[in-house]
Design a protein around this motif. Structure first.
Motif, PDB file in Angstrom:
ATOM      1  N   UNK A  18       0.847  -1.196   0.000  1.00  0.00           N
ATOM      2  CA  UNK A  18       0.000   0.000   0.000  1.00  0.00           C
ATOM      3  C   UNK A  18       0.877   1.237   0.000  1.00  0.00           C
ATOM      4  N   UNK A  19       0.292   2.345  -0.416  1.00  0.00           N
ATOM      5  CA  UNK A  19       0.975   3.636  -0.398  1.00  0.00           C
ATOM      6  C   UNK A  19       0.103   4.628   0.361  1.00  0.00           C
ATOM      7  N   UNK A  20       0.770   5.465   1.118  1.00  0.00           N
ATOM      8  CA  UNK A  20       0.095   6.531   1.857  1.00  0.00           C
ATOM      9  C   UNK A  20       0.749   7.828   1.401  1.00  0.00           C
ATOM     10  N   UNK A  31      -3.706   3.358   0.373  1.00  0.00           N
ATOM     11  CA  UNK A  31      -4.467   2.796  -0.742  1.00  0.00           C
ATOM     12  C   UNK A  31      -3.642   1.684  -1.375  1.00  0.00           C
ATOM     13  N   UNK A  32      -4.323   0.734  -1.983  1.00  0.00           N
ATOM     14  CA  UNK A  32      -3.645  -0.422  -2.576  1.00  0.00           C
ATOM     15  C   UNK A  32      -2.700   0.031  -3.678  1.00  0.00           C
ATOM     16  N   UNK A  33      -1.511  -0.544  -3.674  1.00  0.00           N
ATOM     17  CA  UNK A  33      -0.464  -0.220  -4.628  1.00  0.00           C
ATOM     18  C   UNK A  33      -0.706  -0.914  -5.967  1.00  0.00           C
ATOM     19  N   UNK A  34      -1.058  -2.175  -5.910  1.00  0.00           N
ATOM     20  CA  UNK A  34      -1.207  -3.011  -7.090  1.00  0.00           C
ATOM     21  C   UNK A  34      -0.644  -4.388  -6.770  1.00  0.00           C
ATOM     22  N   UNK A  35      -0.376  -5.187  -7.790  1.00  0.00           N
ATOM     23  CA  UNK A  35       0.149  -6.543  -7.595  1.00  0.00           C
ATOM     24  C   UNK A  35       1.650  -6.547  -7.817  1.00  0.00           C
ATOM     25  N   UNK A  36       2.382  -6.906  -6.779  1.00  0.00           N
ATOM     26  CA  UNK A  36       3.840  -6.904  -6.851  1.00  0.00           C
ATOM     27  C   UNK A  36       4.363  -8.121  -7.588  1.00  0.00           C
ATOM     28  N   UNK A  69      13.833  -0.962  -6.317  1.00  0.00           N
ATOM     29  CA  UNK A  69      13.337  -1.224  -7.665  1.00  0.00           C
ATOM     30  C   UNK A  69      12.162  -2.169  -7.519  1.00  0.00           C
ATOM     31  N   UNK A  70      11.017  -1.736  -8.016  1.00  0.00           N
ATOM     32  CA  UNK A  70       9.785  -2.518  -7.876  1.00  0.00           C
ATOM     33  C   UNK A  70       9.242  -2.840  -9.254  1.00  0.00           C
ATOM     34  N   UNK A  71       8.950  -4.116  -9.489  1.00  0.00           N
ATOM     35  CA  UNK A  71       8.265  -4.551 -10.698  1.00  0.00           C
ATOM     36  C   UNK A  71       6.878  -5.001 -10.263  1.00  0.00           C
ATOM     37  N   UNK A  72       5.862  -4.432 -10.909  1.00  0.00           N
ATOM     38  CA  UNK A  72       4.496  -4.713 -10.454  1.00  0.00           C
ATOM     39  C   UNK A  72       3.473  -4.288 -11.498  1.00  0.00           C
ATOM     40  N   UNK A  73       2.254  -4.751 -11.285  1.00  0.00           N
ATOM     41  CA  UNK A  73       1.097  -4.204 -11.990  1.00  0.00           C
ATOM     42  C   UNK A  73       0.551  -3.142 -11.046  1.00  0.00           C
ATOM     43  N   UNK A 146       3.291  -7.208 -19.394  1.00  0.00           N
ATOM     44  CA  UNK A 146       4.552  -6.797 -18.770  1.00  0.00           C
ATOM     45  C   UNK A 146       4.311  -6.085 -17.449  1.00  0.00           C
ATOM     46  N   UNK A 147       5.202  -6.345 -16.500  1.00  0.00           N
ATOM     47  CA  UNK A 147       5.176  -5.623 -15.236  1.00  0.00           C
ATOM     48  C   UNK A 147       5.803  -4.254 -15.462  1.00  0.00           C
ATOM     49  N   UNK A 148       5.307  -3.256 -14.746  1.00  0.00           N
ATOM     50  CA  UNK A 148       5.900  -1.928 -14.812  1.00  0.00           C
ATOM     51  C   UNK A 148       7.009  -1.854 -13.775  1.00  0.00           C
ATOM     52  N   UNK A 149       8.139  -1.282 -14.160  1.00  0.00           N
ATOM     53  CA  UNK A 149       9.245  -1.153 -13.222  1.00  0.00           C
ATOM     54  C   UNK A 149       9.358   0.300 -12.792  1.00  0.00           C
ATOM     55  N   UNK A 150       9.392   0.513 -11.478  1.00  0.00           N
ATOM     56  CA  UNK A 150       9.597   1.857 -10.940  1.00  0.00           C
ATOM     57  C   UNK A 150      10.778   1.817  -9.984  1.00  0.00           C
ATOM     58  N   UNK A 151      11.510   2.899  -9.975  1.00  0.00           N
ATOM     59  CA  UNK A 151      12.631   3.021  -9.048  1.00  0.00           C
ATOM     60  C   UNK A 151      12.302   4.119  -8.061  1.00  0.00           C
ATOM     61  N   UNK A 152      12.454   3.778  -6.786  1.00  0.00           N
ATOM     62  CA  UNK A 152      12.117   4.690  -5.704  1.00  0.00           C
ATOM     63  C   UNK A 152      13.334   4.917  -4.832  1.00  0.00           C
ATOM     64  N   UNK A 153      13.341   6.037  -4.145  1.00  0.00           N
ATOM     65  CA  UNK A 153      14.348   6.289  -3.128  1.00  0.00           C
ATOM     66  C   UNK A 153      13.624   6.425  -1.802  1.00  0.00           C
TER      67      UNK A 153
END
Length: 195
Positions: A18-20, A31-36, A69-73, A146-153
């Motif tokens: 989840x993300x706040x 709220x729900x982030x999605x499927x990791x 690094x997160x790969x997810x829907x 395809x999973x979406x890849x996001x990079x977070x700090x």
């Protein structure tokens, strides 16, 4: 109820993310982030080096931040907030992304599951931002979406912590597990000083 101490833990699956978002200085309900698909993390260390007569004699490393690094829907609303994709000044249903787009800071939480031992570990990154711009891949004729890849700090919070974790079975206070994904903050997990 007595807490059960976890002595062995194998990270098999990560789920229930989840993300706040922090909007206008106020932390929003989770709220729900999605499927990791996968999550990778690496800590950036700051090295303090002591030299005597030009020779290194001691070194101490301290965590500075964590790169994830997160790969997810990922849910559409979450992606829009991550990257600042907005509809400001546009007709309903039209969104834009460009030089004025600004992502929102957020708390990221998830459950890490050990299916061998049937143990759940809660993880939280209290101060995250997107580390890269909006990136996507579309493949015609692919066998799989395809999973979406996001990079977070993940930066340190006000108490200088980049990450928190808790095994559900070790918690004495059930409120922690109940609010972890909806209202995570330092006061939820901080010990109350005895008077």
């Amino acid at each position: 109820m007595m807490a059960t101490i976890v002595e062995q833990f194998d990270s098999i699956r990560i789920t229930n993310a989840s993300v706040q978002f922090i909007e206008g200085g106020t932390q929003q309900e989770g709220e729900k982030f999605g499927s990791l698909g996968s999550v990778e993390g690496e800590t950036t260390l700051k090295e303090l080096i002591k030299k005597e007569e030009g020779v290194e004699v001691r070194k101490k490393s301290k965590p500075e931040k964590m790169d994830l690094t997160i790969s997810a829907h990922i849910k559409v609303a979450v992606i829009r907030k991550f990257f600042g994709i907005n509809s400001n000044g546009l007709k309903p249903g039209v969104y834009q992304y460009g030089q004025d787009s600004k992502g929102v800071e957020f708390v990221l939480t998830a459950d890490v599951i050990d299916e061998f031992e049937d143990v759940t570990k809660l993880v939280a990154f209290p101060k995250c931002v997107s580390a890269t711009g909006f990136k996507f891949t579309i493949e015609n004729g692919g066998d799989e979406v395809a999973l979406m890849e996001v990079q977070l700090t993940a930066y340190p919070d006000i108490m200088r912590q980049c990450m928190y974790e808790a095994f559900v079975s070790e918690l004495d206070d059930p409120t922690i597990a109940e609010q972890w994904h909806s209202q995570f903050n330092r006061s939820l997990v901080e010990a109350i000083p005895q008077v």
